[in-house]
Scaffold this motif. Structure first.
Motif, PDB file in Angstrom:
ATOM      1  N   PRO A 139       0.853  -1.202   0.000  1.00 16.02           N
ATOM      2  CA  PRO A 139       0.000   0.000   0.000  1.00 16.02           C
ATOM      3  C   PRO A 139       0.879   1.239   0.000  1.00 16.02           C
ATOM      4  O   PRO A 139       2.057   1.182   0.387  1.00 16.02           O
ATOM      5  N   GLY A 140       0.323   2.369  -0.429  1.00 18.39           N
ATOM      6  CA  GLY A 140       1.124   3.567  -0.552  1.00 18.39           C
ATOM      7  C   GLY A 140       0.606   4.761   0.231  1.00 18.39           C
ATOM      8  O   GLY A 140      -0.562   4.805   0.630  1.00 18.39           O
ATOM      9  N   ILE A 141       1.495   5.726   0.444  1.00 14.11           N
ATOM     10  CA  ILE A 141       1.087   6.995   1.032  1.00 14.11           C
ATOM     11  C   ILE A 141       0.206   7.741   0.041  1.00 14.11           C
ATOM     12  O   ILE A 141      -0.764   8.392   0.404  1.00 14.11           O
ATOM     13  N   THR A 142       0.565   7.640  -1.235  1.00 11.83           N
ATOM     14  CA  THR A 142      -0.254   8.189  -2.298  1.00 11.83           C
ATOM     15  C   THR A 142      -0.392   7.132  -3.380  1.00 11.83           C
ATOM     16  O   THR A 142       0.301   6.119  -3.355  1.00 11.83           O
ATOM     17  N   GLY A 143      -1.314   7.359  -4.309  1.00 14.16           N
ATOM     18  CA  GLY A 143      -1.534   6.353  -5.345  1.00 14.16           C
ATOM     19  C   GLY A 143      -2.217   6.922  -6.566  1.00 14.16           C
ATOM     20  O   GLY A 143      -2.543   8.112  -6.629  1.00 14.16           O
ATOM     21  N   TRP A 144      -2.443   6.052  -7.540  1.00 16.18           N
ATOM     22  CA  TRP A 144      -3.066   6.466  -8.800  1.00 16.18           C
ATOM     23  C   TRP A 144      -4.476   6.992  -8.565  1.00 16.18           C
ATOM     24  O   TRP A 144      -4.916   7.949  -9.196  1.00 16.18           O
ATOM     25  N   ALA A 145      -5.203   6.387  -7.643  1.00 12.10           N
ATOM     26  CA  ALA A 145      -6.557   6.861  -7.340  1.00 12.10           C
ATOM     27  C   ALA A 145      -6.520   8.227  -6.665  1.00 12.10           C
ATOM     28  O   ALA A 145      -7.405   9.053  -6.877  1.00 12.10           O
ATOM     29  N   ARG A 150      -9.106  11.181  -5.760  1.00 15.73           N
ATOM     30  CA  ARG A 150      -9.031  11.018  -4.313  1.00 15.73           C
ATOM     31  C   ARG A 150     -10.394  10.665  -3.731  1.00 15.73           C
ATOM     32  O   ARG A 150     -11.002   9.678  -4.124  1.00 15.73           O
ATOM     33  N   ASN A 151     -10.929  11.471  -2.832  1.00 16.48           N
ATOM     34  CA  ASN A 151     -12.207  11.163  -2.181  1.00 16.48           C
ATOM     35  C   ASN A 151     -13.420  11.683  -2.937  1.00 16.48           C
ATOM     36  O   ASN A 151     -14.552  11.528  -2.476  1.00 16.48           O
ATOM     37  N   ALA A 152     -13.202  12.312  -4.090  1.00 16.57           N
ATOM     38  CA  ALA A 152     -14.324  12.842  -4.873  1.00 16.57           C
ATOM     39  C   ALA A 152     -14.844  11.834  -5.894  1.00 16.57           C
ATOM     40  O   ALA A 152     -15.818  12.096  -6.585  1.00 16.57           O
ATOM     41  N   LYS A 158     -12.240   4.087  -7.614  1.00 15.51           N
ATOM     42  CA  LYS A 158     -10.974   3.951  -6.897  1.00 15.51           C
ATOM     43  C   LYS A 158     -10.335   2.589  -7.156  1.00 15.51           C
ATOM     44  O   LYS A 158      -9.132   2.483  -7.435  1.00 15.51           O
ATOM     45  N   PHE A 159     -11.158   1.537  -7.079  1.00 19.47           N
ATOM     46  CA  PHE A 159     -10.617   0.201  -7.244  1.00 19.47           C
ATOM     47  C   PHE A 159     -10.167  -0.064  -8.680  1.00 19.47           C
ATOM     48  O   PHE A 159      -9.204  -0.799  -8.912  1.00 19.47           O
ATOM     49  N   VAL A 160     -10.870   0.519  -9.635  1.00 23.76           N
ATOM     50  CA  VAL A 160     -10.442   0.420 -11.026  1.00 23.76           C
ATOM     51  C   VAL A 160      -9.037   1.001 -11.163  1.00 23.76           C
ATOM     52  O   VAL A 160      -8.154   0.406 -11.792  1.00 23.76           O
ATOM     53  N   ARG A 187      -2.873  22.355  -4.281  1.00 20.95           N
ATOM     54  CA  ARG A 187      -4.199  22.872  -4.633  1.00 20.95           C
ATOM     55  C   ARG A 187      -5.296  22.383  -3.692  1.00 20.95           C
ATOM     56  O   ARG A 187      -6.408  22.900  -3.712  1.00 20.95           O
ATOM     57  N   ARG A 188      -4.980  21.343  -2.877  1.00 25.63           N
ATOM     58  CA  ARG A 188      -5.947  20.724  -1.960  1.00 25.63           C
ATOM     59  C   ARG A 188      -7.195  20.263  -2.699  1.00 25.63           C
ATOM     60  O   ARG A 188      -8.333  20.550  -2.286  1.00 25.63           O
ATOM     61  N   ASP A 189      -6.986  19.518  -3.762  1.00 24.59           N
ATOM     62  CA  ASP A 189      -8.089  19.035  -4.591  1.00 24.59           C
ATOM     63  C   ASP A 189      -8.726  17.779  -4.010  1.00 24.59           C
ATOM     64  O   ASP A 189      -8.047  16.923  -3.440  1.00 24.59           O
TER      65      ASP A 189
END
Length: 213
Positions: A139-145, A150-152, A158-160, A187-189
């Motif tokens: 698992p990562g701190i950040t990822g492709w999703a 992100r949470n939007a 996300k799983f795709v 940008r806090r997107d």
């Protein structure tokens, strides 16, 4: 995974250490100050630790700066997230500063800089076999999703993206994700999903397709 590239077998770990160790040393004074602010504004403990499934579903303790209070109702039950998440906690999350202690997880080899985000243990039994492939890598701190909504975006999206990353792990992709992450943090997107302070609970969904945008 039946076939691992040289980068996946050897290079990714060295890439993680080459960035995580100097970054942890460089940021240690700042993290010390941040810890004091968390203690002052949110109380103790300063760090939030939770067991999450990692590579091949093996459990590990993920550590973050706490971003919520322990406010409870008259029955002793924790209040909803939107009540316990203060303005300071929102700042920590929107700036991703709450994730900084996870550098320790990376150094320990429990996480990578880049990979699918570690989710709750309770989600394991809800994944389809294809979705479960997100555990074929650390698992990562950040990822492709995270850099694609992100949470939007929905859990299914996300799983795709997570599975798409697993199928195409490479140094160039990891570097691209890290660069995009910095831009997203500035940008806090896409900090939260519509109508939710945090991401809503995953309920399970068998539908998934395999794409990597």
């Amino acid at each position: 995974m039946t076939h691992l590239s040289f980068y996946q077998r050897h290079g990714k770990r060295w890439f993680d250490l080459a960035i995580a160790i100097p970054l942890a040393i460089l940021l240690s004074p700042f993290m010390g100050i941040l810890a004091l602010l968390v203690r002052w504004k949110l109380g103790s403990p300063v760090l939030f630790t939770q067991v999450r499934p990692g590579l091949n579903g093996q459990l590990f303790s993920m550590v973050k700066f706490r971003s919520m209070t322990d406010a409870r109702n008259d029955q002793g039950e924790l209040l909803p997230d939107e009540v316990r998440l203060t303005s300071f906690g929102r700042f920590l999350r929107s700036s991703s500063l709450d994730e900084l202690p996870e550098l320790w997880n990376v150094i320990r080899g429990e996480m990578s800089l880049v990979g699918p985000r570690p989710l709750l243990i309770s989600y394991l039994e809800l994944y389809t076999p294809e979705q479960a492939r997100r555990h074929d890598v650390l698992p990562g701190i950040t990822g492709w999703a995270q850099v694609n909504g992100r949470n939007a975006i929905s859990w299914e999206q996300k799983f795709v993206l997570d599975v798409g990353y697993v199928k195409q792990v490479s140094l160039s992709l990891d570097m691209k994700i890290l660069i995009l992450t910095v831009a997203k943090v500035i940008r806090r997107d896409n900090i939260s999903a519509d109508g939710h302070t945090t991401m809503p609970t995953f309920q399970g969904n068998p539908k998934i397709t395999n794409i990597l945008n």
